[in-house]
Write an enzyme that holds these catalytic residues in place. Sequence first.
Site, PDB file in Angstrom:
ATOM      1  CD  GLU A   1      -2.914   1.292   2.260  1.00 57.61           C
ATOM      2  OE1 GLU A   1      -3.286   0.320   2.949  1.00 57.61           O
ATOM      3  OE2 GLU A   1      -3.191   2.473   2.533  1.00 57.61           O
TER       4      GLU A   1
ATOM      5  CG  HIS B   1      -0.416   5.602  -1.244  1.00 56.30           C
ATOM      6  ND1 HIS B   1      -1.289   4.810  -1.951  1.00 56.30           N
ATOM      7  CD2 HIS B   1      -0.755   5.461   0.065  1.00 56.30           C
ATOM      8  CE1 HIS B   1      -2.128   4.229  -1.099  1.00 56.30           C
ATOM      9  NE2 HIS B   1      -1.819   4.594   0.123  1.00 56.30           N
TER      10      HIS B   1
ATOM     11  CG  HIS C   1      -6.558   3.382  -0.255  1.00 54.85           C
ATOM     12  ND1 HIS C   1      -6.931   4.668   0.086  1.00 54.85           N
ATOM     13  CD2 HIS C   1      -5.356   3.158   0.336  1.00 54.85           C
ATOM     14  CE1 HIS C   1      -5.966   5.191   0.845  1.00 54.85           C
ATOM     15  NE2 HIS C   1      -5.015   4.298   1.012  1.00 54.85           N
TER      16      HIS C   1
ATOM     17  CG  ASP D   1      -1.099   4.098   4.124  1.00 51.71           C
ATOM     18  OD1 ASP D   1      -0.985   4.553   2.968  1.00 51.71           O
ATOM     19  OD2 ASP D   1      -2.077   4.334   4.849  1.00 51.71           O
TER      20      ASP D   1
HETATM   21 MN    MN Z   1      -3.052   4.416   1.974  1.00 53.43          MN
END
Ligand code: MN
Length: 320
Positions: A10, A12, A163, A283
């Site tokens: 995850e 980004h 998400h 994340d």
């Molecule tokens: Mn995220």
Amino acid sequence: MNRVRKIALEEHFMAPGFESYSEVFLKNIPANVRQELSSKLNDFDDLRLADMDQAGVEMVLLSQSGPGVQAEPDTAQAIRKARENNDFLAERIARNPSRYAGFATLPMQDPKAAAIELERAVKQLGFKGSMVNGHTLGVYYDDPAYDPFWEKMQELDVPMYLHPVNFHDVPHNMKGHPVLAGAVWGWGVETGTHALRLLFGGVFDRFPNLKLILGHMGEGLPFMRWRFDSRFAVYSQGINLQRQPSAYFGSNILITTSGVCSSPTLLGAIGEMGPEGVMFSIDYPYESTQLAVDFIEQAPMDERTRALICYDNAKRIFKL
Ligand code: MN
């Protein structure tokens, strides 16, 4: 120390022309923090690779930071921008194919266009699945209009990472409480509810090989899994499912550890999902890589389970 091999899912980035979609949540972040986030989101080289090296993360699956085109009101624009985003990401991955892989951005405004773009991203760009930022302008994907999309996704045999995103309509009991409506609580409720709409809406019965990935330790759902069976048996409201609700967890629904670095929670999630249903994630850059890595390397579990969660499950599921 012999570190466990890690893949993270995850993680980004920000493509050019996508900043304005994220304004809805970035506006609440202090300017200095925002500047640092921006530098990390835009970088595909020194910052990101140094962070991965330091943490012993071999590979990351990259995804556009939310909400991306899910927030685009113009369908033609969403289709165009999804293509641009995926082409941009493919070019960045090509510079470092041993460390980066990609999740496609999809124009879910138009289910057929989303299916076409997913097929292009997988077959032509080599992407491993999609990252979809929740509902599109209040539309949820249990709607039968999405069946052609799910059919194509099942045929391509790639997962979707669902998400979190803001509510379309803030629930009455969260109005005037932005802390509750946002990342602290509301995002989990919104995303967990969307996943349950797919489950109770029969999407996994119609397309039994779909794989949906939820972050944030499954958005809380693993902890209610037993109760889903118990109460659905009494209050099914005329809905028939082919399996017990709990059976879709660990098969159709998989989870990641992103943004939840608690050992008791992880052990509970492994118990509910099975050791093959949980995958490590960070994340980046919204969460600390170091914190996530220290957590997963020290959490009390046997080394076989740790290897599954940190590496082997992702390698198997994404065919890396
Ligand atoms: Mn995220």
